[in-house]
Scaffold this active site. Structure first.
Site, mmCIF file in Angstrom:
data_model
loop_
_atom_site.group_PDB
_atom_site.id
_atom_site.type_symbol
_atom_site.label_atom_id
_atom_site.label_comp_id
_atom_site.label_asym_id
_atom_site.label_seq_id
_atom_site.Cartn_x
_atom_site.Cartn_y
_atom_site.Cartn_z
ATOM 1 C CG ASP A 89 -9.249 4.935 1.774
ATOM 2 O OD1 ASP A 89 -8.913 5.628 2.953
ATOM 3 O OD2 ASP A 89 -8.519 4.400 0.998
ATOM 4 C CD GLU B 154 -5.148 3.610 -2.522
ATOM 5 O OE1 GLU B 154 -6.034 4.109 -1.970
ATOM 6 O OE2 GLU B 154 -4.166 4.042 -2.820
ATOM 7 C CE LYS C 26 -1.733 6.956 -3.488
ATOM 8 N NZ LYS C 26 -2.431 6.137 -2.498
ATOM 9 C CG ASP D 280 -1.367 1.363 1.571
ATOM 10 O OD1 ASP D 280 -1.587 2.144 0.348
ATOM 11 O OD2 ASP D 280 -2.422 1.436 2.521
#
Ligand code: ADP
Ligand code: MG
Length: 605
Positions: free
Chosen positions: A199, A176, A85, A23
């Protein structure tokens, strides 16, 4: 695309190829691998399974990743890159704000501190690879890496390149929410099912609606906000406590934000916590109490924004909340109680909390990696009962009905009887745990079963435990006399037990094994003794003529030994004394039965 049912290695063969599951998060990252058939996350040398996605680039070319990089922020804030990211696969100018200045690359992309986002991400991946190789004691060359569902081709390709720069062949880029669904075992839901994955991480929020059919997940809709997460809450708290926050220098801001994050995390567990920032700007200090209610007030507008995204995604997917088979919480910020409450309210159901929210994505990536590498057993941890399940019986003993590590779904049962004459109710206490005495185990629930009053030991009550594939325990109790059933459903508790709690319970059962066993032997012998002593005394009074003098002496001595051992409270001597009394009365008992039969015959004639 995902087919655990057809996974190689199903027949117990777990020698496959090592593939890491990663992850690569905006704020935090984690790595896992399948070991001995089970997916696990790998901890660094300090025992931590989560690594901050932070990279420090020293002026001399040195690089540090994770907590070490974060620690450098108070000294050299301009040399630490976080949230890289956000820049993956982006053109220069697309991101307006970043923690360090952004430069324009020759190809129109972005660079920070002279490096491309792929190169910075590669440093994080190298660190994760290093942690994995240290733990597994062998080289790792392949990985499954997760990306948000909304990542476009350019962003996915950049992630793949980052892996390659780190010396990892990226065998799959996985969404994800799909990874999270795998971690929660949702691929084992019915043939066709819909799930929502909420999330809320450090810097981003997204809600995805997935449809799963025959083990294949499809993202039906995803909505989110790439500028919404736990970091915003840290900032709101720091600003609230230091009104001149925005005028402070970078190092002072970092000190306040770090402390705000610590306090925020603590408030997920406690009602209040002290915020302490000594000399945060070199001269001033802050020390003040923050309550959970105060933090929740700050979180309210952020949570409201996530709910708007949820409604949009559901509408995009053409799904009502009632049509969802599960709602899963992912991301460290979903540990905040107010977030959990808001989600439960919107979706009209309690979210599944069986996985660590900040580890679920890495765990799912690891499961996918295990399936691809052929090292994953079909049976995952969720498929077995983590602890034994049973009921309390006479004397406060634990009577196991379904032992620990039984594969679910499963069912098992046992017969019980009444402890006293005339008793019309039996209380069934449903227990979970590995200890011999009921009081040392956890009570999952209790209920009363009515039955026809009968002499002691004559009533028959069958108790059956059934655990379905979702881990829901159903307890059925039937009075065999009347055929009447009492059914009680105990949701989730049976299978969804925190790993640490299981470890603790099993550890305690080993630690107390001798004491527990002694207590069980004593209790069983005591129950027998309490039954035997008055029965023997009564029989000697009623039919003493049936025993010879020597036999009578042995019976009386044996009975005295039982009373003595009872008083002394010693398990093994009591067990031996009860056995001796049993033996001493054997002939007497046979003679009594014979006489009773003779009398019965006489009456009939
Ligand atoms: P990402 O996917 O963005 O990398 P994570 O899912 O790892 O992020 O979540 C990181 C965020 O979760 C951080 O903002 C962190 O402060 C927050 N967080 C972690 N644990 C807790 C907690 N116990 N209570 C509240 N927030 C938490
Ligand atoms: Mg994440």
């Amino acid at each position: 695309m995902i087919d655990p049912a057809g996974a190689p290695g199903e027949s117990g063969n777990v020698t496959g190829e090592l593939i890491l599951g990663i992850d690569l998060g905006t704020t935090q990252s984690a790595v896992g691998a399948v070991e001995s058939g089970f997916p696990i996350l790998l901890a660094d040398a300090d025992g931590r399974r989560i690594t901050p996605s932070a990279v420090w680039f020293g002026a001399d070319g040195a690089v540090e990743v994770g907590r070490k990089a974060l620690r450098r922020r108070t000294v050299e804030p301009g040399r630490v890159v976080t949230s890289v990211k956000r820049l993956m696969g982006r053109r220069h100018g697309e991101e307006r704000e970043f923690c360090v200045p952004m430069e324009r690359a020759a190809d129109g992309g972005v660079k920070v501190l002279g490096r491309s986002p792929e190169e910075v991400s590669a440093e994080i991946l190298k660190e994760l690879k290093r942690i994995a190789e240290m733990r597994l004691e062998r080289p790792a060359g392949k990985a499954v890496i997760t990306v948000p569902a909304y990542f476009n081709d350019a962003q996915r390709a950049a992630t793949k390149r980052a892996g390659e720069l780190a010396g990892l062949e990226v065998v799959r880029i996985l969404s994800e929410p799909t990874a999270a669904a795998l971690a929660y075992g949702l691929d084992k839901l019915g043939e066709r099912s819909r799930v929502a994955v909420y999330d809320l991480g450090g810097g981003t929020f997204d809600l995805s609606v997935l449809e799963m059919q025959d083990g294949v997940f499809q993202v039906l809709a995803t909505r989110g906000d790439t500028r919404l997460g736990g970091d915003d809450l840290d900032l709101a708290l720091a600003r609230g406590l230091a009104p001149d926050f925005d005028t402070l220098d970078a190092a002072a801001k970092v000190r306040l934000l770090d402390e705000a994050e610590r306090v925020k995390r603590a408030l997920s567990e406690r009602e209040s916590e002290t915020f302490r920032a000594p000399f945060y700007d070199g001269s001033r200090s802050l020390e003040t109490e923050v309550t959970r209610a105060e933090l929740e007030a700050l979180a309210k507008p952020l949570v409201a924004r996530t709910l708007t995204c949820c409604r949009q995604a559901l509408s995009d997917a053409g799904t009502g909340v009632a049509e969802l088979d599960a709602v899963v919480l992912v991301g460290g910020s979903t540990r905040i109680p107010a977030v959990r409450r808001a989600v439960a309210e919107l979706f009209g159901r309690e979210p599944d909390l069986s996985q660590h929210p900040d580890e679920a994505v890495a765990l799912g990536a690891t499961i996918q990696a295990g399936v691809l590498g052929g090292t994953m057993r079909r049976m995952v941890l969720l498929d077995v009962t983590p602890l034994s399940l049973g009921v309390e019986t006479f004397g406060g003993l634990m009577n196991v009905i379904i032992p620990r590590n039984t594969t679910i779904p499963c069912k098992a049962g046992e017969m019980f009887t009444n402890a006293a004459t005339g008793q019309a109710l039996m209380r069934v206490r449903v227990l979970q745990g590995e200890r011999e005495m009921a009081r040392d185990n956890w009570e999952l629930g209790n209920f009363e079963v009515p039955f026809e009053p009968m002499p002691k030991g004559q009533a028959r009550v069958g108790v059956q435990f059934r655990i379905d594939e979702n881990g829901i325990l159903e307890v059925l109790a039937r009075d065999v006399g009347t055929g009447r059933d009492t059914v009680v459903e105990i949701r989730n508790a049976a299978v969804d037990v925190d790993d640490a709690a299981v470890e603790k319970m099993v550890g305690e059962s080993v630690e107390h094994a001798f004491d527990d066993m002694a207590e069980r032997i004593f209790t069983e012998a005591r129950l027998k003794a309490e039954e035997l002593l008055p029965a023997v005394a009564q029989a000697l009074a009623d039919a003493g003529d049936l025993v010879a003098a020597g036999e009578r002496q042995e019976i009386e001595q044996a009975a005295a030994a039982v009373r003595e051992a009872l008083a002394a409270g010693l398990p093994n001597p009591l067990k031996a004394a009860v056995q001796r009394l049993d033996k001493a009365t054997e002939a007497f008992a046979a003679a009594l039965v014979e006489r009773a039969m003779e009398e019965a015959l006489m009456r009939r004639m």
